[in-house]
Design a protein around this motif. Structure first.
Motif, PDB file in Angstrom:
ATOM      1  N   MET A   4       0.839  -1.209   0.000  1.00  0.00           N
ATOM      2  CA  MET A   4       0.000   0.000   0.000  1.00  0.00           C
ATOM      3  C   MET A   4       0.875   1.261   0.000  1.00  0.00           C
ATOM      4  N   ARG A   5       0.462   2.245  -0.799  1.00  0.00           N
ATOM      5  CA  ARG A   5       1.187   3.523  -0.789  1.00  0.00           C
ATOM      6  C   ARG A   5       0.352   4.559  -0.052  1.00  0.00           C
ATOM      7  N   GLU A   6       1.034   5.562   0.445  1.00  0.00           N
ATOM      8  CA  GLU A   6       0.318   6.574   1.221  1.00  0.00           C
ATOM      9  C   GLU A   6       0.806   7.975   0.845  1.00  0.00           C
ATOM     10  N   LEU A   7      -0.140   8.883   0.687  1.00  0.00           N
ATOM     11  CA  LEU A   7       0.174  10.294   0.445  1.00  0.00           C
ATOM     12  C   LEU A   7      -0.485  11.109   1.551  1.00  0.00           C
ATOM     13  N   LYS A   8      -0.070  12.361   1.653  1.00  0.00           N
ATOM     14  CA  LYS A   8      -0.686  13.189   2.688  1.00  0.00           C
ATOM     15  C   LYS A   8      -1.178  14.509   2.085  1.00  0.00           C
ATOM     16  N   VAL A   9      -2.398  14.874   2.429  1.00  0.00           N
ATOM     17  CA  VAL A   9      -2.859  16.225   2.120  1.00  0.00           C
ATOM     18  C   VAL A   9      -2.559  17.031   3.373  1.00  0.00           C
ATOM     19  N   ASP A  10      -1.681  18.000   3.220  1.00  0.00           N
ATOM     20  CA  ASP A  10      -1.127  18.687   4.378  1.00  0.00           C
ATOM     21  C   ASP A  10      -1.915  19.966   4.674  1.00  0.00           C
ATOM     22  N   LEU A  11      -2.817  19.864   5.634  1.00  0.00           N
ATOM     23  CA  LEU A  11      -3.644  21.028   5.993  1.00  0.00           C
ATOM     24  C   LEU A  11      -3.599  21.247   7.500  1.00  0.00           C
ATOM     25  N   GLY A  12      -2.419  21.188   8.050  1.00  0.00           N
ATOM     26  CA  GLY A  12      -2.266  21.394   9.496  1.00  0.00           C
ATOM     27  C   GLY A  12      -3.049  20.348  10.270  1.00  0.00           C
ATOM     28  N   GLU A  13      -3.887  20.831  11.206  1.00  0.00           N
ATOM     29  CA  GLU A  13      -4.665  19.905  12.051  1.00  0.00           C
ATOM     30  C   GLU A  13      -5.659  19.074  11.251  1.00  0.00           C
ATOM     31  N   ARG A  14      -6.020  19.573  10.073  1.00  0.00           N
ATOM     32  CA  ARG A  14      -6.998  18.846   9.248  1.00  0.00           C
ATOM     33  C   ARG A  14      -6.329  18.017   8.157  1.00  0.00           C
ATOM     34  N   SER A  15      -5.039  17.745   8.321  1.00  0.00           N
ATOM     35  CA  SER A  15      -4.326  16.917   7.340  1.00  0.00           C
ATOM     36  C   SER A  15      -4.948  15.527   7.299  1.00  0.00           C
ATOM     37  N   TYR A  16      -4.859  14.893   6.139  1.00  0.00           N
ATOM     38  CA  TYR A  16      -5.397  13.523   6.049  1.00  0.00           C
ATOM     39  C   TYR A  16      -4.621  12.708   5.023  1.00  0.00           C
ATOM     40  N   PRO A  17      -4.661  11.381   5.181  1.00  0.00           N
ATOM     41  CA  PRO A  17      -3.934  10.518   4.256  1.00  0.00           C
ATOM     42  C   PRO A  17      -4.787  10.035   3.080  1.00  0.00           C
ATOM     43  N   LYS A  45      -4.596  15.005 -17.084  1.00  0.00           N
ATOM     44  CA  LYS A  45      -4.703  16.449 -16.787  1.00  0.00           C
ATOM     45  C   LYS A  45      -3.720  16.864 -15.689  1.00  0.00           C
ATOM     46  N   GLU A  46      -3.575  16.014 -14.661  1.00  0.00           N
ATOM     47  CA  GLU A  46      -2.657  16.360 -13.558  1.00  0.00           C
ATOM     48  C   GLU A  46      -1.241  16.544 -14.117  1.00  0.00           C
ATOM     49  N   GLY A  47      -0.901  15.718 -15.117  1.00  0.00           N
ATOM     50  CA  GLY A  47       0.413  15.860 -15.766  1.00  0.00           C
ATOM     51  C   GLY A  47       0.488  17.131 -16.604  1.00  0.00           C
ATOM     52  N   LYS A  79      -2.516  16.415  -6.986  1.00  0.00           N
ATOM     53  CA  LYS A  79      -3.707  16.989  -6.348  1.00  0.00           C
ATOM     54  C   LYS A  79      -3.415  17.384  -4.898  1.00  0.00           C
ATOM     55  N   ALA A  80      -2.762  16.465  -4.175  1.00  0.00           N
ATOM     56  CA  ALA A  80      -2.464  16.715  -2.755  1.00  0.00           C
ATOM     57  C   ALA A  80      -1.547  17.928  -2.602  1.00  0.00           C
ATOM     58  N   LYS A  81      -0.571  18.021  -3.497  1.00  0.00           N
ATOM     59  CA  LYS A  81       0.391  19.124  -3.425  1.00  0.00           C
ATOM     60  C   LYS A  81      -0.316  20.477  -3.634  1.00  0.00           C
ATOM     61  N   VAL A  82      -1.182  20.525  -4.650  1.00  0.00           N
ATOM     62  CA  VAL A  82      -1.864  21.786  -4.964  1.00  0.00           C
ATOM     63  C   VAL A  82      -2.835  22.166  -3.837  1.00  0.00           C
ATOM     64  N   VAL A  83      -3.609  21.181  -3.366  1.00  0.00           N
ATOM     65  CA  VAL A  83      -4.600  21.468  -2.314  1.00  0.00           C
ATOM     66  C   VAL A  83      -3.892  21.880  -1.018  1.00  0.00           C
ATOM     67  N   SER A  84      -2.771  21.232  -0.725  1.00  0.00           N
ATOM     68  CA  SER A  84      -2.032  21.581   0.497  1.00  0.00           C
ATOM     69  C   SER A  84      -1.552  23.031   0.443  1.00  0.00           C
ATOM     70  N   ALA A  85      -1.240  23.495  -0.771  1.00  0.00           N
ATOM     71  CA  ALA A  85      -0.737  24.871  -0.909  1.00  0.00           C
ATOM     72  C   ALA A  85      -1.859  25.900  -0.935  1.00  0.00           C
ATOM     73  N   ASP A  86      -3.044  25.507  -1.375  1.00  0.00           N
ATOM     74  CA  ASP A  86      -4.129  26.490  -1.564  1.00  0.00           C
ATOM     75  C   ASP A  86      -5.480  25.788  -1.461  1.00  0.00           C
ATOM     76  N   GLU A  87      -5.887  25.526  -0.216  1.00  0.00           N
ATOM     77  CA  GLU A  87      -7.104  24.716   0.005  1.00  0.00           C
ATOM     78  C   GLU A  87      -8.349  25.328  -0.634  1.00  0.00           C
ATOM     79  N   LYS A  88      -8.529  26.640  -0.471  1.00  0.00           N
ATOM     80  CA  LYS A  88      -9.811  27.262  -0.856  1.00  0.00           C
ATOM     81  C   LYS A  88      -9.761  27.989  -2.202  1.00  0.00           C
ATOM     82  N   GLU A  89      -8.787  27.662  -3.012  1.00  0.00           N
ATOM     83  CA  GLU A  89      -8.666  28.231  -4.356  1.00  0.00           C
ATOM     84  C   GLU A  89      -8.537  29.756  -4.354  1.00  0.00           C
TER      85      GLU A  89
END
Ligand SMILES: O=C(O)C(=O)C[C@@H](O)[C@H](O)[C@H](O)COP(=O)(O)O
Ligand SMILES: [Zn+2]
Length: 364
Positions: free
Chosen positions: A1-14, A189-191, A228-238
């Motif tokens: 299994m692989r794991e990534l993290k969406v980094d949003l401080g206390e609301r981070s999730y895998p 598209k992500e690419g 996706k995780a990288k972009v959302v972690s940098a700018d959650e609310k667009e």
């Protein structure tokens, strides 16, 4: 299994990605603090229910969870306020409380709908994303949840992040061909947005992806969800950067609205929209090879790259004006400046867009 993290401080999730990991759902819920005391609601559609609803229910009940379910019709038309209200009725009747969680088991429609139910029910309960399509790699990560309005897509919604995303590659193996292809549209598209190497990899491995080869899928979803995780972690609310994820969506959303959310699948509309964005790029002075290359790669995945001739140009233009990307009287476009690179252009003249729409309708 692989794991990534969406980094949003206390609301981070895998994001967990692997084959067969659905079997560990109950343990994963417990690990994330979702216990057995309050009932759960599984939201899914009729197609996914046939394959996985009994399995998921039994897995959870075996560990002591009480599980209600809401099964909706497949397709974008279920992303509506009326379907949402029906699901909330099920939630109330099943006794869901503020400690309950909603489990979105399905593709992008189910994820967006169940997520918005979770965001709204009792002013917000927790939810979990279990994407079962390739397309849903995109919608299950990032917390954009919504239903549609007759006039525009995703205009009734919220940002509500899941507790975790559990992506079991095994659930992708029974997908119909058309659903596989539209998923690959958002994946590549992500690419196109920020990873040229990934576009080249998708191009070279198209037949493995279309054949649903496990190793190819796992790799591609890991990279796609990673973008996706990288972009959302940098700018959650667009506020800025996140808008790049909308490559192809300015024209694409308008096509879906004009088609009555029926004729074109989301990933198909986005494929046509990405070619439109690339044509616009050429008009802005970038090399025409970007559009040629974009179109070649999308055709390789069997995706549509032209607007069906019977779509009305005025209707498409008017649908674009209702989109969230139409701001202060101007159209915001995500424009490729190279393969694997985009810029946000907030000032595209609508006459240029009309010209591109007509071109996309004109040629075979
Ligand atoms: O997560 C995002 O941000 C995206 O733009 C991803 C899109 O692929 C997705 O279709 C999203 O739901 C569209 O967002 P919207 O804000 O334009 O409705
Ligand atoms: Zn999309």
């Amino acid at each position: 299994m692989r794991e990534l993290k969406v980094d949003l401080g206390e609301r981070s999730y895998p994001i967990y990605i692997g084959e067969g990991i659905l079997d560990g759902l109950a343990a994963t819920l417990a690990k994330h603090g979702i216990g057995v005391k309050s009932p759960l609601l599984v939201v899914t559609d009729e197609n996914v229910a046939k394959h996985y609803l009994t399995k998921v229910t039994e897995l959870l009940e075996a560990d002591g969870y009480r599980v209600a379910n809401a099964v909706v019709a497949p397709g974008e038309k279920s992303k509506s306020l009326s379907v949402m209200e029906e699901i909330i009725t099920v939630a109330l009747e099943a006794g869901l409380d503020r400690n309950s969680a909603v489990i979105a088991l399905g593709g992008g429609v189910v994820g967006d709908l169940a997520g918005f139910v979770a965001a709204s029910y009792m002013r917000g309960v927790r939810f979990v994303q279990i994407p079962t399509t390739i397309l849903a790699h995109d919608s299950s990560v990032g917390g954009k949840v919504a239903v549609n309005h007759r006039l525009a897509k995703n205009v009734i919604g919220a940002f509500h992040q899941p507790e975790f995303v559990l992506y079991d590659i095994a659930t992708l193996k029974s997908l119909p061909d058309r659903v596989v292809r539209e998923g690959l549209s958002e994946l590549v598209k992500e690419g196109f947005i920020m990873d040229r190497e990934f576009v080249e990899w998708c191009d070279a491995n198209a037949s493995r992806l279309l054949a649903l080869d496990s190793a190819a899928l796992e790799h591609a979803l890991y990279i796609g969800c990673g973008v996706k995780a990288k972009v959302v972690s940098a700018d959650e609310k667009e506020g800025g950067l996140r808008a790049v994820l909308n490559l192809g969506h300015t024209i694409g959303h308008a096509l879906e609205a004009v088609a009555g959310y029926d004729e074109l699948h989301h990933g198909e509309a986005i494929a046509i929209g990405m070619v439109g964005a690339a044509l616009l790029s050429a008009k802005l002075g970038n090399p025409p090879s970007i559009a040629e290359e974009t179109e070649r790669i999308l055709r390789q995945f069997g995706l549509p790259v032209r607007i069906p001739a019977h779509f009305d140009t005025d209707a498409i233009m008017s649908a674009m004006m209702h989109d969230k990307k139409f701001k202060e009287g101007k159209m915001v476009f995500i424009v490729p400046t190279a393969i694997g690179q985009v810029e946000i252009n907030p000032n595209v003249p609508s006459e240029w867009v009309r010209e591109i729409v007509d071109r996309l309708k004109g040629e075979a």
